[in-house]
Design an enzyme around this catalytic site. Structure first.
Site: not given
Ligand SMILES: *[C@@H]1O[C@H](CO)[C@@H](O)[C@H](O)[C@H]1NC(C)=O
Ligand SMILES: *[C@@H]1O[C@H](CO)[C@@H](O)[C@H](O)[C@H]1NC(C)=O
Ligand SMILES: *[C@@H]1O[C@H](CO)[C@@H](O)[C@H](O)[C@H]1NC(C)=O
Length: 618
Positions: A174, A369, A425
């Site tokens: 991320s 995501d 995600h």
């Protein structure tokens, strides 16, 4: 002019290192796990800065397979501000915290620690159990975080020198897509400068990366279109009127664009960004509790006194422990705070700089995501302008499509890009099995699809071989504890028929025997077993026996080729890494060594694909 890979001679350099001042302890038991932990867990603090004002807490889990040989993965969590305990207990670590069943720990069948040693670090100060002793120590930024991460690793490895020779990968998820390339690059550059210790850096892994603080958010529109969240006409209207900018628009300046983006916003405003198929929860609504259950469980578990005692956490250094520190955590358009400056806008240029390194990258995203959609990832990867080695194709887990992958390679750099089907995600939370399979396969394949261009000669040429016809022979050498076989095949495209033997009679010993073999072959007493390989392609490939040389019994010489591809497939077991030598008669020198993980033949070498391919363009 030779572009060659330098063999990283990883020697134990303990003697010249000062003792790093850090504290560490081996954790034998943890509340929630019945009995002794069946894996090696160490926790500790590493002091950062001259005065060690910043104290970074870490969790180090040794591989449950072969900690001496398995890769060392240095994992930095997202956020910024997400604790290492999150991946350790909910994603890639050896145990899972069961949040429904009263905070018990059970073994994670999809742990990456089955094949890798992993360091999980709480970074920067304010994350997890990490803290600062001074006011300045609490202040951080992307740049400071990256520098601290490098300092941490240096000190950690000085304190754990036996892991210096393991293949090293930097990993992140991320937000850390912003800093991982920088941290990785610094490891290569430190080696180039001759800094100590020398890192056996091999590459980096980033899951669901943020790479560019405009483009990744901007790619959401295209993603929403592909996933059926917006209609053809909303999409077309935005494309036609917004000039490629779907993020920072000035309503008054472009009313048509603003209107299409309003329609787009309306369509996506009640979509869960972490996984578009999950229920939406409005965290701005005080009546709703949007905290994920697993985060709540972590918050609860890590704040238990007995847990902190078991982890050897210094008491009284932080307040409440939080899975994610939202003071540090980034959101779209978030301004700098007194504590953190989000000062790296894009990591694209660092990815680009890594193209000149001998480096492997694995980038993967969950295709559901919406936070940093795979569409944006594809866009920056395309801009790297890499050659496609293996075009987009499915990968399988349990005979089902786990997702899709594309492999790129250029010189010593290779990049595998994958999407995991159905994942959101945090890919390993949604699809633990698929992401573990992907990462394990990638870590163990070591497919160096290196296109070595400009291959030339070292400064001193063997006198009898003209440079125009010289091409490198290949040695394959194994080491003790190796069993198995090696199949090599070589395909060469020749400019012209050329036989060095005829031109240089005196060098007959080098090119005398014309056997169709390419791999060096050594017998069992020689501490390595490598079966003869096969050669396909034109018959100008020669094999050379050098009886007088114990070390290098067999070599192959490819003469006059314009282009050669050598593929090597290894099966069997070895606890150490085979090495590849390219050899010029009488001027032996090593240019490449692979850290091969060969002790799980079933898993790694059951595929019929070559694990290594060298391509030479002469
Ligand atoms: C979890 O809680 C249940 C019910 O309170 C109890 O029966 C069970 O033994 C607990 N499990 C553990 C591992 O403590
Ligand atoms: C979150 O980070 C800030 C900035 O470093 C720090 O002041 C604060 O104490 C942290 N919160 C927790 C709960 O650790
Ligand atoms: C960030 O700062 C700018 C300029 O001071 C301000 O206009 C903007 O509203 C701020 N953004 C947020 C999300 O607070």
């Amino acid at each position: 002019m030779m572009r060659y890979f330098v063999f990283l001679l990883i020697v134990q350099i303990q003697s010249c290192l000062q003792i790093a001042s850090s504290s560490k302890s081996t954790i034998k038991t943890l509340p929630g796990y019945h009995g002794d932990l069946p894996f090696k867990l160490e926790t500790g603090y590493v002091g950062i800065g001259e005065k060690e004002d910043v104290q970074l807490f870490y969790y180090f889990v040794e591989s449950t397979r072969n900690p001496e040989e398995d890769p060392l993965v240095y994992h930095i969590c997202g956020g910024p501000g997400a604790s290492g305990l999150l991946p350790l207990l909910e994603q890639t670590g050896p145990v899972n915290l069961n949040y429904i069943d009263n905070l018990t720990l059970t073994m994670n069948p999809d742990a990456w620690t089955q094949v890798a040693n992993i360091i999980y670090v709480d970074i920067p100060a304010g994350t997890g159990f990490s803290y600062a002793k001074t006011k300045e120590g609490w202040i951080s930024s992307d740049t400071i975080l990256a520098a601290q991460a490098n300092e941490f690793l240096k000190k950690f490895l000085r304190d754990h020198p036996k892991f210096l020779r393991n293949p090293l990968y930097v990993s992140g998820i991320s937000y850390t897509g912003i800093v991982i390339p920088k941290i990785t690059l610094e490891l290569y550059e430190g080696n180039e400068r001759g800094d100590q210790p020398t890192f056996n850096i091999q590459g980096y892994i980033i899951c669901s990366p943020l790479t560019d603080k405009f483009k990744d958010f901007n790619s959401r529109l295209e993603y929403a279109y592909r996933m059926g969240l917006i209609s053809d006409d909303i999409h077309k209207s935005a494309i036609d009127n917004c000039d490629g900018n779907y993020v920072d628009i000035d309503d008054s300046a472009n009313a048509i664009c603003a209107n299409s983006l309003r329609r787009y916003e309306e369509c996506i405003s009640h979509i869960n960004f972490e996984n578009i198929l999950d229920p939406f929860c409005d965290d701005k609504d005080p009546k709703q509790d949007c905290e994920r259950v697993y985060r709540k469980a972590l918050d609860k578990w890590a704040n238990i006194n007995a847990v902190q005692k078991a982890l050897n956490v210094r008491q009284g250094m932080i307040g409440e422990w939080e899975t994610i520190n939202y003071t540090l955590h980034y959101q779209q358009d978030k301004n700098d705070t007194v504590y953190y400056s989000y000062d790296i806008f894009s990591s694209f240029s660092d990815h680009k700089k890594l193209l000149s390194k001998n480096c492997r990258a694995l980038i993967f995203s969950g295709d559901h995501d919406f936070t940093f959609p795979y569409v944006g990832v594809e866009q920056w990867i395309a801009l790297l302008n890499l050659d496609v080695e293996v075009p987009w194709k499915p990968f399988f887990v349990d005979d089902q499509v786990g997702g899709y992958e594309t492999k790129y390679a250029q010189n010593g750099y290779s990049l595998t890009y994958a999407t995991v089907k159905g994942a959101g995600h945090s890919v390993s939370i949604y699809k633990p099995k698929e992401s573990a399979a992907l990462v394990r396969g990638w870590l163990s394949s070591q497919t160096y699809l290196s296109k070595i261009q400009d291959i030339g000669l070292p400064n001193r040429l063997p006198p009898c071989i003209p440079s125009s016809s010289w091409t490198p022979p290949l040695y394959l050498a194994g080491t003790r504890e190796s069993h198995g076989s090696v199949r090599c095949s070589s395909k060469s495209v020749f400019k012209r028929e050329l036989t060095v033997a005829e031109e240089h009679e005196e060098d007959a010993v080098v090119v005398a025997e014309r056997k169709s073999r390419i791999c060096a072959s050594r017998n069992e007493e020689d501490d390595a077993v490598f079966a003869d390989g096969e050669v396909s392609g034109e018959n100008v490939v020669r094999n050379t026996e050098r009886e007088n040389d114990d070390e290098k019994k067999t070599a192959v010489q490819i003469s006059g080729a314009e282009r050669s591809t050598i593929e090597v497939q290894i099966s069997g077991v070895s606890t150490t890494s085979p090495m590849f030598f390219f050899f010029i008669p009488d001027f032996t020198f090593l240019i490449y060594s692979l850290h091969f993980i060969t002790h799980r033949s079933d898993e790694i070498y059951s595929k019929n694909e070559p694990q290594i391919r060298f391509e030479f363009n002469f």
